[in-house]
Design a protein around this motif. Sequence first.
Motif, short mmCIF file in Angstrom:
data_model
loop_
_atom_site.label_atom_id
_atom_site.label_comp_id
_atom_site.label_asym_id
_atom_site.label_seq_id
_atom_site.Cartn_x
_atom_site.Cartn_y
_atom_site.Cartn_z
N SER A 129 41.18 33.45 42.02
CA SER A 129 40.95 34.87 41.76
C SER A 129 40.18 35.43 41.01
CB SER A 129 42.36 35.11 40.84
OG SER A 129 43.41 34.87 41.82
N ALA A 130 39.63 34.50 39.88
CA ALA A 130 38.37 35.25 39.24
C ALA A 130 37.25 35.21 40.13
CB ALA A 130 38.35 34.15 38.02
N SER A 131 36.90 34.31 41.02
CA SER A 131 35.77 34.54 41.82
C SER A 131 35.95 35.60 42.64
CB SER A 131 35.69 33.17 42.86
OG SER A 131 34.73 33.44 43.62
N VAL A 132 37.10 35.84 43.57
CA VAL A 132 37.27 37.03 44.31
C VAL A 132 37.32 38.41 43.58
CG1 VAL A 132 38.71 38.17 45.84
CG2 VAL A 132 38.61 35.57 46.13
N LEU A 133 37.46 38.28 42.47
CA LEU A 133 37.46 39.53 41.80
C LEU A 133 36.41 39.61 40.62
CD1 LEU A 133 41.30 39.73 41.10
CD2 LEU A 133 39.97 41.12 42.62
N GLN A 134 35.30 39.00 40.85
CA GLN A 134 34.41 39.02 40.06
C GLN A 134 33.47 40.31 39.80
OE1 GLN A 134 31.12 36.11 40.97
NE2 GLN A 134 31.30 36.64 43.10
N GLY A 135 33.53 41.18 40.91
CA GLY A 135 32.74 42.39 40.62
C GLY A 135 33.66 43.26 39.93
N PHE A 136 34.74 43.17 39.72
CA PHE A 136 35.70 44.06 38.84
C PHE A 136 35.64 43.94 37.36
CE2 PHE A 136 37.32 43.46 43.10
CZ PHE A 136 37.92 44.91 43.41
N SER A 137 35.98 45.03 36.57
CA SER A 137 35.96 44.95 35.19
C SER A 137 37.14 44.40 34.96
CB SER A 137 35.67 46.26 34.69
OG SER A 137 36.86 46.98 34.82
N ASP A 138 37.62 44.07 33.66
CA ASP A 138 38.91 43.50 33.27
C ASP A 138 39.91 44.59 33.65
OD1 ASP A 138 37.56 41.13 32.49
OD2 ASP A 138 37.87 41.35 30.37
N ARG A 141 40.68 44.82 37.37
CA ARG A 141 41.52 43.78 37.71
C ARG A 141 42.80 43.83 37.41
NH1 ARG A 141 36.96 40.55 36.54
NH2 ARG A 141 37.67 40.32 34.37
N GLU A 142 43.35 44.30 36.13
CA GLU A 142 44.52 44.60 35.65
C GLU A 142 45.17 45.40 36.53
OE1 GLU A 142 48.03 43.74 34.46
OE2 GLU A 142 46.36 42.27 34.29
N GLN A 143 44.47 46.89 36.77
CA GLN A 143 44.97 47.63 37.54
C GLN A 143 45.34 47.60 38.72
OE1 GLN A 143 42.39 51.22 37.91
NE2 GLN A 143 44.18 52.57 38.37
N LEU A 144 44.28 46.88 39.56
CA LEU A 144 44.60 46.27 41.05
C LEU A 144 45.91 45.40 41.10
CD1 LEU A 144 43.74 46.03 43.98
CD2 LEU A 144 42.47 43.95 43.24
#
Length: 164
Positions: A129-138, A141-144
């Motif tokens: 999950s961290a890898s797939v969402l690496q382009g997102f801010s914290d 990520r939480e909002q998504l």
Amino acid sequence: MSDPDLTKDSAKTRLKLGVLQHNLGYLMRVARNVVTQSSGDYVDDLGFATGQITLLGLIAANEGIAQNDLARALLMRKSQVTGLIQDLVARGHVERSAQGGDRRFNALSLTPAGQQAWRQARERIGQHSASVLQGFSDAEREQLLRLLRKMIATNLHEVDFELE
């Protein structure tokens, strides 16, 4: 000399989405494929069939859950869940116990081997999950994740999700 087909295939494709950029079905399908294609890098060596890690996680969080409830929560046919559970039982990860007097309904729980497998898988899926969402801010990520949980809870009427 380079192969023109290889060069063409490896170049980044520019593509207009048109109205599909607003189409939930298209966006979810492609997002799911992005996640699915990269998940093998993290969990394939654990030897589980597609869906079995999710079943381990749901059983871990819901000790004594019935197979029918798992099927409802995953929008899967009961027969699909039964096959996956039978394999997990045969491999010593899950145990069934009769629920009340009705042998058709079994309460599921993880064995010690299943708990260990879940701990290992949980760490790996967290890394994925961290890898797939690496382009997102914290915050992104939480909002998504919050919006996806809300969409599922709002539309899956047969299950009352207990969200944190």
